[in-house]
Scaffold this active site. Structure first.
Site, PDB file in Angstrom:
ATOM      1  N   CYS A   1       0.844  -1.195   0.000  1.00  0.00           N
ATOM      2  CA  CYS A   1       0.000   0.000   0.000  1.00  0.00           C
ATOM      3  C   CYS A   1       0.882   1.249   0.000  1.00  0.00           C
ATOM      4  O   CYS A   1       1.986   1.259   0.530  1.00  0.00           O
ATOM      5  CB  CYS A   1      -0.954   0.006   1.193  1.00  0.00           C
TER       6      CYS A   1
ATOM      7  N   SER B   1       3.060  -2.341   4.107  1.00  0.00           N
ATOM      8  CA  SER B   1       3.122  -0.895   3.914  1.00  0.00           C
ATOM      9  C   SER B   1       4.315  -0.527   3.053  1.00  0.00           C
ATOM     10  O   SER B   1       5.318  -1.247   3.008  1.00  0.00           O
ATOM     11  CB  SER B   1       3.244  -0.179   5.258  1.00  0.00           C
ATOM     12  N   ASP B   2       4.202   0.595   2.356  1.00  0.00           N
ATOM     13  CA  ASP B   2       5.392   1.198   1.777  1.00  0.00           C
ATOM     14  C   ASP B   2       6.267   1.644   2.938  1.00  0.00           C
ATOM     15  O   ASP B   2       5.828   1.680   4.095  1.00  0.00           O
ATOM     16  CB  ASP B   2       5.001   2.393   0.895  1.00  0.00           C
ATOM     17  N   TRP B   3       7.508   1.956   2.656  1.00  0.00           N
ATOM     18  CA  TRP B   3       8.447   2.276   3.733  1.00  0.00           C
ATOM     19  C   TRP B   3       7.973   3.505   4.509  1.00  0.00           C
ATOM     20  O   TRP B   3       7.822   4.586   3.953  1.00  0.00           O
ATOM     21  CB  TRP B   3       9.831   2.491   3.142  1.00  0.00           C
TER      22      TRP B   3
END
Length: 379
Positions: free
Chosen positions: A153, A184-186
């Site tokens: 995401c 999650s994205d970073w």
């Protein structure tokens, strides 16, 4: 759910029953180690071959999860990830994603469809919002149909994408029937309770954000113990993550990790030679993706021309060499790869000027060049 996923879920559900709450949270608080020409070929075989080559390289290094393919639409020319995706057409992006995932996962490596949803611009990409189900979501549907193991995401989408209940639970896991896990994205996790909205894994692990807050780890355990996150939800998260592992057969015979991304001289680093085969795939894609103007009277390719003019800084070598700029973030010389976290070191890089000069020599052609973008006199 496909038969492959169903079998993986059976194994994962049995394994989850043996895990403690801490074990389940550790799975969700993970740390995973980790271009546009192929779309221009309009060739499914080359798309899948590229995916297979990527998967083989990841597997060769013992990497369980590949953080790609990227399938956001190139609708903003200055978007930072355009070079990683498949262009602006939703159908082409979806087919490119499908074939790439099939190629990667044929090697037993988990692919990640990213960035769900709306990562189409660089400027203010953490705060802007744009939702068009028919356009931006289509490549992710095709990814689910390819049995993609995970979906990443993004940062945006009105409310934060990694805690958008409609997009994650409603569309991705509900309408699309995605049985894998959402990471999650970073640093795109914004709350512990995002797990109730569909987030299954925070990346890159339980980092401390600028606010001094961590969201998973002990905070997630406390949320379960207080009842704000149901135990069944954590079980679901762990099951989805483990099912992806079983789906790819990574529970048996998978190569051990043999690299240290932060220390290239570490003893664990093992060279995996892929040039013999994969360079041919790359060159086939480069040739097939070259789009020429209308070839009137077969003027192209040039046949033993007397003179050739090469103009522009992008035709020559970079001032710091092919790997001199961090993450390839230079703005001079040939740009053979986009900038940022999706980059890699070049084993070699032949710039257009050198390549054309070398080929022209066999025709006794004279090559003149100006590597300036502004010196009109020398041009």
């Amino acid at each position: 759910m496909s038969p492959e996923w169903a079998s993986a879920y059976t194994k994962a559900q049995a394994a989850v029953k043996k895990l403690s709450l801490q074990d389940k949270v550790n799975l969700a608080t993970d740390e995973i180690i980790r271009a546009i020409n192929v779309a221009a070929t309009f060739n499914r075989t080359l798309m899948r071959s590229r995916g297979a080559a990527l998967g083989a390289e990841f597997r060769g290094k013992g990497i369980h999860v590949a953080l790609g393919p990227m399938m956001n639409l190139a609708r903003v020319p200055a978007a930072g990830r355009n070079w990683e995706g498949f262009g602006s057409d939703p159908y082409l992006s979806g087919e490119g994603a499908y074939e790439t995932i099939m190629g990667i996962q044929a090697n037993g490596v988990q692919a990640t469809a990213k960035h769900y949803i709306n990562n189409e611009q660089e400027h203010s990409r953490e705060t802007s919002s744009s939702v068009q189900h028919e356009l931006y979501a289509l490549p992710f549907l095709r990814s689910v149909q390819a049995n993609v193991a995970s979906v990443m995401c993004s940062y945006i989408n009105g409310s934060f994408a990694c805690e958008n209940d409609k997009m994650l639970n409603g569309i991705l896991k509900g309408e699309f029937g995605f049985p894998g896990y959402v990471m999650s994205d970073w640093a795109a996790t914004h709350s512990t309770l995002s797990v109730n909205k569909g987030l299954d894994m925070t990346m890159p692990g339980d980092i401390t954000f600028s606010s001094g807050t961590t969201y998973f780890g002990n905070n997630l355990i406390a949320a379960v113990q207080s009842g704000s996150v149901p135990q069944s939800r954590v079980d679901d998260m762990a099951t989805r993550i483990l099912a992806a592992w079983y789906l790819m057969g990574q529970d048996s015979g998978f190569p051990a990790v043999n690299f240290n991304a932060w220390n290239l001289n570490a003893p664990i680093n093992t060279h995996v030679n892929v040039q013999a085969d994969h360079k041919n795939v790359i060159r086939d894609i480069a040739a097939a993706s070259t789009v020429l103007l209308k070839n009137v009277k077969s003027a192209l390719p040039l046949k033993a021309p007397k003179t050739i003019a090469i103009v522009g800084n992008g035709a020559g070598p970079g001032s710091k060499g092919p790997n001199g700029y961090t993450d390839r973030g230079g703005n001079d010389g040939v740009l053979a790869m986009g900038w940022g976290s999706g980059t890699a070191d070049f084993p070699y890089l032949i710039n257009p000027l050198d390549a054309i000069t070398s080929r022209a020599a066999s025709d006794s052609s004279t090559v003149s060049s100006s590597l300036s973008d502004t010196d009109l006199n020398s041009m």
